[in-house]
Design a protein around this motif. Structure first.
Motif, PDB file in Angstrom:
ATOM      1  N   ALA A  16      -6.395  10.912 -14.376  1.00  0.00           N
ATOM      2  CA  ALA A  16      -6.188  11.463 -12.777  1.00  0.00           C
ATOM      3  C   ALA A  16      -5.323   9.915 -12.989  1.00  0.00           C
ATOM      4  CB  ALA A  16      -7.036  10.368 -12.064  1.00  0.00           C
ATOM      5  N   ALA A  17      -4.892   9.301 -13.764  1.00  0.00           N
ATOM      6  CA  ALA A  17      -3.900   7.326 -13.897  1.00  0.00           C
ATOM      7  C   ALA A  17      -2.649   8.565 -14.045  1.00  0.00           C
ATOM      8  CB  ALA A  17      -4.528   6.721 -14.566  1.00  0.00           C
ATOM      9  N   LEU A  18      -2.833   8.789 -14.948  1.00  0.00           N
ATOM     10  CA  LEU A  18      -1.445   9.896 -16.541  1.00  0.00           C
ATOM     11  C   LEU A  18      -0.925  10.234 -15.390  1.00  0.00           C
ATOM     12  CD1 LEU A  18      -3.068  10.127 -19.765  1.00  0.00           C
ATOM     13  CD2 LEU A  18      -1.770   8.509 -19.410  1.00  0.00           C
ATOM     14  N   THR A  65       0.533  -1.168  -0.302  1.00  0.00           N
ATOM     15  CA  THR A  65       0.071   0.272  -0.311  1.00  0.00           C
ATOM     16  C   THR A  65       1.323   1.446   0.292  1.00  0.00           C
ATOM     17  OG1 THR A  65      -0.146  -0.011   2.368  1.00  0.00           O
ATOM     18  CG2 THR A  65      -2.457  -0.689   1.250  1.00  0.00           C
ATOM     19  N   ARG A  66       1.993   1.226   0.619  1.00  0.00           N
ATOM     20  CA  ARG A  66       2.609   2.203   0.577  1.00  0.00           C
ATOM     21  C   ARG A  66       3.708   2.240  -0.912  1.00  0.00           C
ATOM     22  NH1 ARG A  66       6.576   2.324   6.630  1.00  0.00           N
ATOM     23  NH2 ARG A  66       5.001   3.271   7.730  1.00  0.00           N
ATOM     24  N   ARG A  67       3.666   1.551  -1.393  1.00  0.00           N
ATOM     25  CA  ARG A  67       4.845   1.415  -2.367  1.00  0.00           C
ATOM     26  C   ARG A  67       4.012   2.498  -3.310  1.00  0.00           C
ATOM     27  NH1 ARG A  67       6.396  -3.876  -4.246  1.00  0.00           N
ATOM     28  NH2 ARG A  67       4.421  -4.281  -5.178  1.00  0.00           N
ATOM     29  N   SER A  68       2.469   2.505  -3.982  1.00  0.00           N
ATOM     30  CA  SER A  68       2.135   3.540  -5.493  1.00  0.00           C
ATOM     31  C   SER A  68       0.961   3.901  -4.600  1.00  0.00           C
ATOM     32  CB  SER A  68       2.352   2.464  -6.034  1.00  0.00           C
ATOM     33  OG  SER A  68       1.008   1.371  -5.905  1.00  0.00           O
ATOM     34  N   PRO A  69       1.497   4.908  -3.621  1.00  0.00           N
ATOM     35  CA  PRO A  69       0.079   5.699  -2.687  1.00  0.00           C
ATOM     36  C   PRO A  69      -0.785   6.145  -4.384  1.00  0.00           C
ATOM     37  CG  PRO A  69       2.414   6.613  -1.964  1.00  0.00           C
ATOM     38  CD  PRO A  69       2.620   5.600  -2.355  1.00  0.00           C
ATOM     39  N   GLY A  70       0.224   6.693  -4.884  1.00  0.00           N
ATOM     40  CA  GLY A  70      -0.591   7.752  -6.166  1.00  0.00           C
ATOM     41  C   GLY A  70      -0.956   6.984  -6.950  1.00  0.00           C
ATOM     42  N   VAL A  71      -1.294   6.280  -6.734  1.00  0.00           N
ATOM     43  CA  VAL A  71      -1.856   5.375  -8.816  1.00  0.00           C
ATOM     44  C   VAL A  71      -2.752   4.728  -8.240  1.00  0.00           C
ATOM     45  CG1 VAL A  71      -1.490   3.274 -10.196  1.00  0.00           C
ATOM     46  CG2 VAL A  71       0.425   4.633  -8.862  1.00  0.00           C
ATOM     47  N   VAL A  72      -3.854   5.525  -9.293  1.00  0.00           N
ATOM     48  CA  VAL A  72      -5.365   5.343  -9.676  1.00  0.00           C
ATOM     49  C   VAL A  72      -5.100   3.292  -9.941  1.00  0.00           C
ATOM     50  CG1 VAL A  72      -6.810   5.620 -11.175  1.00  0.00           C
ATOM     51  CG2 VAL A  72      -5.756   6.922 -10.532  1.00  0.00           C
ATOM     52  N   SER A  73      -6.455   2.902  -9.389  1.00  0.00           N
ATOM     53  CA  SER A  73      -6.375   1.255  -8.768  1.00  0.00           C
ATOM     54  C   SER A  73      -7.290   1.163 -10.780  1.00  0.00           C
ATOM     55  CB  SER A  73      -7.293   0.923  -8.349  1.00  0.00           C
ATOM     56  OG  SER A  73      -8.729  -0.447  -9.361  1.00  0.00           O
ATOM     57  N   PRO A  74      -6.593   0.033 -11.428  1.00  0.00           N
ATOM     58  CA  PRO A  74      -6.704  -0.011 -12.534  1.00  0.00           C
ATOM     59  C   PRO A  74      -8.135  -0.529 -13.226  1.00  0.00           C
ATOM     60  CG  PRO A  74      -5.389  -2.387 -11.772  1.00  0.00           C
ATOM     61  CD  PRO A  74      -5.817  -0.958 -10.723  1.00  0.00           C
ATOM     62  N   ALA A  75      -8.998  -1.106 -11.705  1.00  0.00           N
ATOM     63  CA  ALA A  75      -9.915  -1.019 -11.805  1.00  0.00           C
ATOM     64  C   ALA A  75     -11.068  -0.329 -13.449  1.00  0.00           C
ATOM     65  CB  ALA A  75     -11.227  -1.738 -10.744  1.00  0.00           C
ATOM     66  N   PRO A  76     -11.899  -0.879 -14.216  1.00  0.00           N
ATOM     67  CA  PRO A  76     -13.056   0.136 -14.942  1.00  0.00           C
ATOM     68  C   PRO A  76     -12.589   0.622 -14.414  1.00  0.00           C
ATOM     69  CG  PRO A  76     -13.060  -2.080 -16.038  1.00  0.00           C
ATOM     70  CD  PRO A  76     -11.845  -2.018 -14.564  1.00  0.00           C
ATOM     71  N   ALA A  77     -14.063   2.416 -14.698  1.00  0.00           N
ATOM     72  CA  ALA A  77     -14.980   2.795 -13.845  1.00  0.00           C
ATOM     73  C   ALA A  77     -16.745   2.606 -14.910  1.00  0.00           C
ATOM     74  CB  ALA A  77     -15.205   4.568 -14.397  1.00  0.00           C
ATOM     75  N   GLU A  96       6.680   2.594 -19.356  1.00  0.00           N
ATOM     76  CA  GLU A  96       4.910   2.775 -19.280  1.00  0.00           C
ATOM     77  C   GLU A  96       4.636   3.463 -19.423  1.00  0.00           C
ATOM     78  OE1 GLU A  96       3.350  -0.565 -18.950  1.00  0.00           O
ATOM     79  OE2 GLU A  96       4.928  -1.905 -18.903  1.00  0.00           O
ATOM     80  N   LEU A  97       4.593   5.035 -18.907  1.00  0.00           N
ATOM     81  CA  LEU A  97       3.987   5.773 -18.403  1.00  0.00           C
ATOM     82  C   LEU A  97       4.481   6.142 -20.030  1.00  0.00           C
ATOM     83  CD1 LEU A  97       2.677   8.163 -17.388  1.00  0.00           C
ATOM     84  CD2 LEU A  97       4.885   9.015 -17.010  1.00  0.00           C
ATOM     85  N   ALA A  98       5.085   6.697 -21.300  1.00  0.00           N
ATOM     86  CA  ALA A  98       5.370   7.087 -22.391  1.00  0.00           C
ATOM     87  C   ALA A  98       4.471   5.889 -23.173  1.00  0.00           C
ATOM     88  CB  ALA A  98       6.605   6.778 -23.102  1.00  0.00           C
ATOM     89  N   ALA A  99       4.481   4.669 -23.005  1.00  0.00           N
ATOM     90  CA  ALA A  99       3.170   4.209 -23.967  1.00  0.00           C
ATOM     91  C   ALA A  99       1.628   4.748 -23.262  1.00  0.00           C
ATOM     92  CB  ALA A  99       3.126   2.740 -23.832  1.00  0.00           C
ATOM     93  N   ALA A 100       1.338   4.688 -22.470  1.00  0.00           N
ATOM     94  CA  ALA A 100       0.566   4.847 -21.488  1.00  0.00           C
ATOM     95  C   ALA A 100      -0.123   6.949 -22.404  1.00  0.00           C
ATOM     96  CB  ALA A 100       0.245   5.048 -20.503  1.00  0.00           C
ATOM     97  N   GLY A 141      -6.742   0.725 -20.914  1.00  0.00           N
ATOM     98  CA  GLY A 141      -5.330  -0.001 -21.085  1.00  0.00           C
ATOM     99  C   GLY A 141      -4.286   1.137 -20.975  1.00  0.00           C
ATOM    100  N   ILE A 142      -4.703   2.444 -20.845  1.00  0.00           N
ATOM    101  CA  ILE A 142      -4.403   3.216 -20.497  1.00  0.00           C
ATOM    102  C   ILE A 142      -3.901   2.964 -18.830  1.00  0.00           C
ATOM    103  CG2 ILE A 142      -4.491   5.839 -19.349  1.00  0.00           C
ATOM    104  CD1 ILE A 142      -5.470   5.938 -22.975  1.00  0.00           C
TER     105      ILE A 142
END
Length: 467
Positions: free
Chosen positions: A124-126, A100-112, A165-169, A193-194
């Motif tokens: 927000a994820a980008l 949980t500490r490792r990537s606190p600012g990354v949005v969940s990959p679950a689709p909205a 990964e970010l460049a691909a997104a 995918g993004i």
């Protein structure tokens, strides 16, 4: 050991989650089995070891003396299994906390649920993934002062992996913004995918054990002193650029110096707070203050280094403008000689630039930008001096936009970051005129974001939304 702030241990998160869960379960099962042995032995005497033989001469010997030994044996038997269970629980909890500490600012990959929500989630994820990567890149120089290169290599690899990964997104998002793909289902999959790419970028960034506060603080203070010395001469550099290249260049360069000085003032305050907390033994507060100081120092460094880069590029551009102008006029003449249509307004643009050369101070990068854009559709515009001029302009514009986003990222949204990523791709693909145009759009978008939201407190006082 590393600085207070390096993330970067590369690993595949999903596989390691399975391994950690498996380890915890194995430990729990082993402990439970061990714990059950004494109980089973007490319930099933047939399977227990036979008691020692006694003679018939003492059938009435009291059994009481053996009871304490049995109790002691049972207690000893219970200690180790309980410890195993406790250790398994601690390991499971530790794995969860690290996760949980490792990537606190990354949005969940679950689709909205709706397309609008998915669009918002992707934006927000980008932003959050970009902030995380930039924060890790900020931390790397401080870690390098406390680690040998062999120990630092995994963290460099993790940042490169996350950046990929970010460049691909961003590439997917740019196509999405341009209307590709067109099918609604495919567009929704593109958003998924993004978001997934951004989540992966966050997962590969990890934070290693922290160094002692004292050494890390000493490194930050040393970096601060070096930048403060450089900042003293930056004002005179900006002033000389203003005199040589005019007010537009001078205003941009002076603005860089002012923001850099603000960051250094913020760093001074944070370093003092960190030192005070360290002296009081409040290591957690000292680390927080130190991280904010490191971020402010890194951003001041970006601005001052960018000032030097821009000054060098302005000198190169000033030397190149007359030759580029002559080359552009030759390209127009050759186009007319072969019957190739000449872009509308190209002659007027070149005439205006030639007039600027004799009218007083001017921005040579802006002049080269106008020349290369005016001829971009002609086949000979990508040869010789014009190609060199276009590449110089593209690198200057991309660098300026990159510096602005890095320093003001707490207020900059996904559109500016996406345009900047597109500029970097165009530059890498040897399309300098397109890269320069995208970089200018990225800078304008980022400046609008800052004007709309103001300079956030985190920009001036901390990592700028990176964590």
């Amino acid at each position: 050991m590393t600085s207070s702030l390096v993330r970067g241990r590369p690993r595949h998160a999903t596989a390691h989650i399975r391994v950690r869960v498996a380890h915890a379960l194995v430990g729990a099962v082993a402990g439970a089995g061990w714990l059950a042995i004494p109980v089973l032995a007490a319930q099933d005497p047939a399977t227990a070891s036979p008691p020692p033989r006694t003679t018939r001469a003492a059938p009435s010997a009291p059994a009481a003396p053996s009871a304490p030994r049995d109790d002691e044996s049972s207690a000893v038997d219970l200690i180790l299994p309980v410890a195993v269970l406790g250790t398994a629980g601690v390991l499971a909890a530790y794995s969860y906390v690290r996760r949980t500490r490792r990537s606190p600012g990354v949005v969940s990959p679950a689709p909205a649920a709706t397309p609008a929500e998915s669009d918002h989630q992707a934006r927000a994820a980008l932003v959050q993934a970009d902030d995380s990567v930039r924060a890790s890149e900020e931390e790397l120089p401080f870690a390098a002062a406390l680690m040998d290169e062999r120990s630092l290599a995994p963290f460099r690899l993790a940042i490169r992996t996350a950046r990929g990964e970010l460049a691909a997104a961003f590439a997917l998002w740019h196509r999405y913004e341009e209307g590709e793909p067109r099918d609604p289902g495919d567009r929704r999959q593109a958003l998924v995918g993004i978001i997934g790419r951004c989540a992966e970028a966050g997962r590969v960034l990890d934070r290693p054990p922290r160094a002692e506060v004292g050494p890390a603080l000493a490194v930050a203070e040393g970096a601060f002193r070096r930048l403060a010395a450089r900042a003293a001469g930056a004002r005179s550099t900006a002033s000389s650029l203003h005199e040589r290249y005019g007010p537009s260049v001078g205003a941009r360069m002076t603005g860089r110096v002012e923001v850099a000085m603000d960051r250094l003032v913020s760093a001074t305050s944070r370093l003092n707070e960190a030192r005070r907390a360290a002296d009081l033994g409040e290591d957690e507060r000292a680390v927080r203050q130190l991280r904010c100081a490191e971020s402010a120092i890194a951003q001041a460094g970006v601005l001052l280094a960018g000032l030097d880069d821009q000054a060098r590029r302005l000198r190169e551009a000033a030397a190149l403008v007359p030759t580029a102008l002559t080359g552009a006029e030759a390209v127009l003449a050759a186009a007319r000689a072969t019957g190739t249509p000449v872009p509308s307004g190209a002659d007027d643009t070149l005439a205006a630039v030639r007039e600027e050369l004799t009218a007083g101070p001017y921005d040579p990068l802006a002049a080269l930008r106008r020349i290369t854009r005016a001829l971009v559709r002609l086949p000979d515009a990508r040869s010789g001096v014009l190609d060199t001029a276009a590449d110089l302009v593209a690198r200057a514009d991309t660098g300026e936009a990159e510096d602005f986003v890095a320093v003001h990222r707490g207020a900059v949204g996904a559109d500016a970051r996406s345009l900047l990523a597109a500029a970097a791709r165009a530059l890498g693909a040897a399309h300098p005129v397109e890269a320069a145009a995208l970089a200018r759009r990225a800078l304008e978008s980022a400046e609008r974001d800052v004007r709309a939201h103001g300079v956030p407190a985190s920009d001036a006082e901390g990592p700028g939304g990176a964590d």
